[in-house]
Design an enzyme around this catalytic site. Structure first.
Site, PDB file in Angstrom:
ATOM      1  N   ASN A  70     -15.004 -14.995   1.648  1.00 16.87           N
ATOM      2  CA  ASN A  70     -13.993 -15.965   0.849  1.00 16.87           C
ATOM      3  C   ASN A  70     -14.603 -16.852  -0.254  1.00 16.87           C
ATOM      4  N   ILE A 115       0.474  -1.187  -0.318  1.00 13.25           N
ATOM      5  CA  ILE A 115       0.074  -0.197  -0.296  1.00 13.25           C
ATOM      6  C   ILE A 115       0.881   1.275   0.261  1.00 13.25           C
ATOM      7  N   PRO A 119      -5.897 -22.625  -1.517  1.00 17.20           N
ATOM      8  CA  PRO A 119      -6.385 -23.330   0.330  1.00 17.20           C
ATOM      9  C   PRO A 119      -7.326 -21.968   0.550  1.00 17.20           C
ATOM     10  N   TYR A 123      -1.159  -9.649  15.394  1.00 24.57           N
ATOM     11  CA  TYR A 123      -0.924  -9.032  14.468  1.00 24.57           C
ATOM     12  C   TYR A 123      -2.067  -7.322  14.973  1.00 24.57           C
ATOM     13  N   ALA A 153      -3.327  -6.983  17.878  1.00 21.19           N
ATOM     14  CA  ALA A 153      -3.378  -6.850  19.350  1.00 21.19           C
ATOM     15  C   ALA A 153      -1.590  -5.892  19.173  1.00 21.19           C
ATOM     16  N   HIS A 209      -9.785 -17.534  13.385  1.00 26.06           N
ATOM     17  CA  HIS A 209     -10.022 -16.884  12.844  1.00 26.06           C
ATOM     18  C   HIS A 209     -11.248 -15.712  12.943  1.00 26.06           C
ATOM     19  N   LYS A 231      -1.870  -3.813  16.367  1.00 27.32           N
ATOM     20  CA  LYS A 231      -1.488  -2.562  15.433  1.00 27.32           C
ATOM     21  C   LYS A 231      -2.885  -2.093  16.797  1.00 27.32           C
ATOM     22  N   ASP A 244      12.730   2.749   4.747  1.00 28.49           N
ATOM     23  CA  ASP A 244      11.907   1.365   4.538  1.00 28.49           C
ATOM     24  C   ASP A 244      13.437   0.092   5.124  1.00 28.49           C
ATOM     25  N   THR A 279      -5.535  -0.223  11.035  1.00 31.03           N
ATOM     26  CA  THR A 279      -6.086  -1.050  10.187  1.00 31.03           C
ATOM     27  C   THR A 279      -7.801  -1.469  11.497  1.00 31.03           C
ATOM     28  N   ASP A 280      -9.253  -1.940  10.028  1.00 28.28           N
ATOM     29  CA  ASP A 280     -10.633  -2.660  10.753  1.00 28.28           C
ATOM     30  C   ASP A 280     -10.250  -3.680  11.715  1.00 28.28           C
ATOM     31  N   GLU A 281      -8.535  -4.266  11.553  1.00 30.81           N
ATOM     32  CA  GLU A 281      -8.797  -5.658  12.718  1.00 30.81           C
ATOM     33  C   GLU A 281      -8.471  -4.486  14.475  1.00 30.81           C
TER      34      GLU A 281
HETATM   35  P1  NAD Z   1       3.514  -5.328   3.750  1.00 23.80           P
HETATM   36  O1  NAD Z   1       3.554  -6.224   3.793  1.00 23.80           O
HETATM   37  O2  NAD Z   1       3.049  -5.277   2.087  1.00 23.80           O
HETATM   38  O3  NAD Z   1       4.816  -4.198   3.185  1.00 23.80           O
HETATM   39  C1  NAD Z   1       5.109  -3.459   4.326  1.00 23.80           C
HETATM   40  C2  NAD Z   1       6.058  -2.903   4.571  1.00 23.80           C
HETATM   41  O4  NAD Z   1       6.721  -2.097   5.598  1.00 23.80           O
HETATM   42  C3  NAD Z   1       7.471  -3.547   3.764  1.00 23.80           C
HETATM   43  O5  NAD Z   1       7.767  -2.649   2.649  1.00 23.80           O
HETATM   44  C4  NAD Z   1       8.504  -3.549   4.824  1.00 23.80           C
HETATM   45  O6  NAD Z   1      10.053  -3.958   3.819  1.00 23.80           O
HETATM   46  C5  NAD Z   1       8.038  -2.966   5.934  1.00 23.80           C
HETATM   47  N1  NAD Z   1       8.479  -2.969   7.184  1.00 23.80           N
HETATM   48  C6  NAD Z   1       8.314  -3.682   8.147  1.00 23.80           C
HETATM   49  N2  NAD Z   1       9.208  -3.666   9.472  1.00 23.80           N
HETATM   50  C7  NAD Z   1      10.157  -2.379   8.931  1.00 23.80           C
HETATM   51  C8  NAD Z   1      10.734  -1.828   9.995  1.00 23.80           C
HETATM   52  N3  NAD Z   1      11.252  -1.965  10.829  1.00 23.80           N
HETATM   53  N4  NAD Z   1      11.149  -0.817   9.801  1.00 23.80           N
HETATM   54  C9  NAD Z   1      10.985  -0.254   7.552  1.00 23.80           C
HETATM   55  N5  NAD Z   1      10.027  -0.385   7.265  1.00 23.80           N
HETATM   56  C10 NAD Z   1       9.710  -1.434   8.041  1.00 23.80           C
HETATM   57  O7  NAD Z   1       2.439  -4.429   4.330  1.00 23.80           O
HETATM   58  P2  NAD Z   1       1.096  -3.991   3.732  1.00 23.80           P
HETATM   59  O8  NAD Z   1      -0.092  -4.582   3.513  1.00 23.80           O
HETATM   60  O9  NAD Z   1       1.346  -2.616   2.262  1.00 23.80           O
HETATM   61  O10 NAD Z   1       0.560  -2.634   4.729  1.00 23.80           O
HETATM   62  C11 NAD Z   1       0.632  -1.499   5.040  1.00 23.80           C
HETATM   63  C12 NAD Z   1       0.229  -0.765   6.517  1.00 23.80           C
HETATM   64  O11 NAD Z   1      -1.555  -0.676   5.982  1.00 23.80           O
HETATM   65  C13 NAD Z   1       0.691  -1.685   7.282  1.00 23.80           C
HETATM   66  O12 NAD Z   1       0.879  -0.642   8.504  1.00 23.80           O
HETATM   67  C14 NAD Z   1      -0.732  -2.219   7.588  1.00 23.80           C
HETATM   68  O13 NAD Z   1      -1.337  -2.929   8.649  1.00 23.80           O
HETATM   69  C15 NAD Z   1      -1.881  -1.690   7.363  1.00 23.80           C
HETATM   70  N6  NAD Z   1      -2.970  -1.537   6.676  1.00 23.80           N
HETATM   71  C16 NAD Z   1      -3.003  -3.393   5.683  1.00 23.80           C
HETATM   72  C17 NAD Z   1      -4.215  -3.685   5.092  1.00 23.80           C
HETATM   73  C18 NAD Z   1      -4.042  -4.400   3.995  1.00 23.80           C
HETATM   74  O14 NAD Z   1      -5.580  -5.075   3.164  1.00 23.80           O
HETATM   75  N7  NAD Z   1      -3.363  -4.825   3.702  1.00 23.80           N
HETATM   76  C19 NAD Z   1      -5.662  -2.743   5.256  1.00 23.80           C
HETATM   77  C20 NAD Z   1      -5.939  -1.806   6.550  1.00 23.80           C
HETATM   78  C21 NAD Z   1      -3.867  -1.182   7.201  1.00 23.80           C
HETATM   79  O1  DAU Z   2      -8.630  -6.004   7.617  1.00 21.82           O
HETATM   80  C1  DAU Z   2      -7.422  -5.679   6.829  1.00 21.82           C
HETATM   81  C2  DAU Z   2      -6.273  -6.253   7.211  1.00 21.82           C
HETATM   82  O2  DAU Z   2      -6.361  -7.276   5.814  1.00 21.82           O
HETATM   83  C3  DAU Z   2      -5.259  -5.652   7.609  1.00 21.82           C
HETATM   84  O3  DAU Z   2      -4.856  -5.582   8.485  1.00 21.82           O
HETATM   85  C4  DAU Z   2      -4.119  -7.010   7.113  1.00 21.82           C
HETATM   86  O4  DAU Z   2      -2.399  -6.249   6.816  1.00 21.82           O
HETATM   87  C5  DAU Z   2      -4.253  -7.914   5.875  1.00 21.82           C
HETATM   88  O5  DAU Z   2      -2.801  -8.725   6.355  1.00 21.82           O
HETATM   89  C6  DAU Z   2      -5.802  -8.162   6.058  1.00 21.82           C
HETATM   90  O6  DAU Z   2      -5.811  -9.518   6.809  1.00 21.82           O
HETATM   91  P1  DAU Z   2      -6.979 -10.131   6.261  1.00 21.82           P
HETATM   92  O7  DAU Z   2      -5.916 -11.740   7.194  1.00 21.82           O
HETATM   93  O8  DAU Z   2      -7.805 -10.261   5.904  1.00 21.82           O
HETATM   94  O9  DAU Z   2      -5.705 -10.710   5.339  1.00 21.82           O
HETATM   95  P2  DAU Z   2      -5.203 -11.954   4.132  1.00 21.82           P
HETATM   96  O10 DAU Z   2      -5.355 -11.911   2.678  1.00 21.82           O
HETATM   97  O11 DAU Z   2      -4.258 -12.857   4.917  1.00 21.82           O
HETATM   98  O12 DAU Z   2      -6.850 -12.757   4.057  1.00 21.82           O
HETATM   99  C7  DAU Z   2      -8.219 -12.610   3.626  1.00 21.82           C
HETATM  100  C8  DAU Z   2      -9.267 -13.958   4.080  1.00 21.82           C
HETATM  101  O13 DAU Z   2      -8.901 -15.090   3.268  1.00 21.82           O
HETATM  102  C9  DAU Z   2      -9.116 -14.145   5.844  1.00 21.82           C
HETATM  103  O14 DAU Z   2     -10.334 -14.748   6.207  1.00 21.82           O
HETATM  104  C10 DAU Z   2      -8.516 -15.697   5.427  1.00 21.82           C
HETATM  105  C11 DAU Z   2      -8.813 -16.377   3.698  1.00 21.82           C
HETATM  106  N1  DAU Z   2      -7.346 -17.033   3.412  1.00 21.82           N
HETATM  107  C12 DAU Z   2      -6.020 -16.655   3.301  1.00 21.82           C
HETATM  108  C13 DAU Z   2      -5.495 -16.806   2.938  1.00 21.82           C
HETATM  109  C14 DAU Z   2      -3.852 -16.083   3.035  1.00 21.82           C
HETATM  110  C15 DAU Z   2      -7.872 -18.086   3.323  1.00 21.82           C
HETATM  111  O15 DAU Z   2      -8.987 -18.561   3.482  1.00 21.82           O
HETATM  112  N2  DAU Z   2      -6.881 -18.490   2.875  1.00 21.82           N
HETATM  113  C16 DAU Z   2      -5.909 -18.243   1.872  1.00 21.82           C
HETATM  114  O16 DAU Z   2      -4.092 -18.672   2.014  1.00 21.82           O
END
Ligand code: NAD
Ligand code: DAU
Length: 335
Positions: free
Chosen positions: A248, A12, A204, A149, A151, A275, A153, A31, A124-126
């Site tokens: 899902n 992101i 999976p 995770y 907890a 979950h 955040k 980063d 995050t909404d989590e």
């Molecule tokens: P990501 O895992 O793709 O990227 C994380 C980045 O942080 C990487 O580039 C990594 O190198 C860097 N990083 C990790 N530890 C570090 C450290 N100690 N010092 C410096 N850099 C470090 O993550 P993402 O999915 O892009 O999520 C980004 C942010 O958005 C996170 O804070 C996550 O909690 C939040 N978020 C993600 C989602 C989602 O759906 N992916 C949704 C809501 C919020």
């Molecule tokens: O809601 C925001 C969060 O969304 C972010 O804060 C997290 O960083 C991000 O990883 C994401 O968390 P989820 O656990 O929801 O995302 P994930 O893609 O891991 O899983 C999405 C859903 O799919 C979840 O219900 C678990 C399920 N899943 C996931 C994987 C990887 C499967 O059924 N099979 C899989 O192999």
């Protein structure tokens, strides 16, 4: 604006930086390039004159302070985190260290540097836990994180709010739902399933696959973050969500269709421990106070995303094979 952006070599953060550069902002990225960081995600803007990259860890307070003092950013946008729930179940330590400790180190660095820097925590909404009663989360919803995770955040969010209150810092939080789009690490549902299907492998599905997530395109998230930087008030939390609530198994079937695969590619596997059944988010405060609404339709966004993975096979093959790590080792050495 001058923006110091942490974690922007990830999924992101890289979307946010591409958008910020396109809008004329100046960006300094910090980063650590963990397994989730990939400089290829920033290739599109790597030669932009208003962009600079520093490889470093957010837990290094001295480095953060130096960057703040020399760059004097208007805002620090804090994306860096350990982001994958399954990894936090296997080992929570890096989540506590980076997500909680790293955030607190950055907050202190901003205080010490004494720059007029707004701190925006990407959350995050989590943090709200599972919406088992079917009611969408507002910003007032109790914090009830289920996974390590979530907890970590939640703890980080509480530090941001505590620092804002105690030290009168200019700090705020956005809490977004599940993102999808290009450059997402193929450990998360959509890129893992899409790339598996392209490879002719099964997908999976955890448990019954009836868990609900609210999907948003990463570029809509990035636009929301820019709106919060511009119009958000210090001490406030803004929920961001796409309004696309799908189980899902429904997503899985859409991906089968888009990749031309059949139901035999679905494999129901053991459920994720603890979950969460549903994340439902109410983003009406962000619409009302920031003037933000998501723009990308899920149908179009998902089709474009699958097309991106089809057209960018070299990107995800390098990630899945681990070869992407050589890409930055060549530029930065193996530090
Ligand atoms: P990501 O895992 O793709 O990227 C994380 C980045 O942080 C990487 O580039 C990594 O190198 C860097 N990083 C990790 N530890 C570090 C450290 N100690 N010092 C410096 N850099 C470090 O993550 P993402 O999915 O892009 O999520 C980004 C942010 O958005 C996170 O804070 C996550 O909690 C939040 N978020 C993600 C989602 C989602 O759906 N992916 C949704 C809501 C919020
Ligand atoms: O809601 C925001 C969060 O969304 C972010 O804060 C997290 O960083 C991000 O990883 C994401 O968390 P989820 O656990 O929801 O995302 P994930 O893609 O891991 O899983 C999405 C859903 O799919 C979840 O219900 C678990 C399920 N899943 C996931 C994987 C990887 C499967 O059924 N099979 C899989 O192999």
């Amino acid at each position: 604006m001058k923006l110091l952006v942490t974690g922007a070599a990830g999924f992101i953060g890289s979307s946010f930086v591409r958008l910020s550069i396109a809008q004329g902002h100046e960006v300094l990225v910090l980063d650590a390039l963990t397994y989730a960081g990939n400089l290829a995600n920033l290739d599109a803007i790597k030669d932009a004159p208003r962009y600079r990259f520093v490889k470093g860890d957010i837990r290094d307070g001295k480095l953060a302070e130096e960057l703040l003092r020399s760059f004097k950013p208007d805002a620090l946008v804090h994306f860096a985190a350990e982001s994958h729930v399954d990894r936090s179940i296997m080992d929570a330590s890096p989540f506590v260290s980076t997500n909680v400790g790293g955030t607190q180190v950055l907050l202190d660095a901003v205080r010490r540097a004494g720059t007029q820097t707004r701190f925006l925590q990407i959350s995050t909404d989590e943090v709200y836990g599972s919406a088992d009663d079917g009611k969408p989360f507002t910003e007032q919803h109790p914090l009830k994180p289920s996974s390590p995770y979530a907890a970590s955040k939640t703890s980080a969010d509480l530090f941001v709010l505590a620092y804002q209150h105690t030290f009168a810092m200019d700090a705020l939080i956005t809490r977004c739902s599940n993102n999808y789009g290009p450059y997402q690490f193929p450990e998360k549902l959509i890129p893992l399933f899409t790339t598996n299907l392209f490879e002719g492998r099964k997908v999976p599905v955890y448990g019954d696959g009836m868990q609900i997530r609210d999907w948003i395109h990463c570029d809509d998230h990035s636009r929301g973050v820019l709106s919060a930087l511009d119009k958000g008030k210090s001490g406030q939390v803004y929920n961001l969500g796409g309004g696309n609530r799908l189980a899902n198994i429904e997503i899985t079937r859409l991906l089968l269709k888009l990749t031309g695969r059949g139901e035999e590619f679905i494999e129901h596997v053991k459920d994720r421990p603890g979950h969460d059944r549903a994340y439902l988010i109410d983003h009406s405060k962000a619409t009302r106070e920031l003037g933000w609404t998501p723009q990308v339709s899920f149908e179009q966004g998902l089709a474009d995303t699958v097309a991106w993975y089809r057209d960018n096979r070299a990107w995800w093959e390098a990630v899945k094979s681990g070869a992407y790590r050589d890409y930055y080792a060549k530029q930065y050495g193996n530090r």
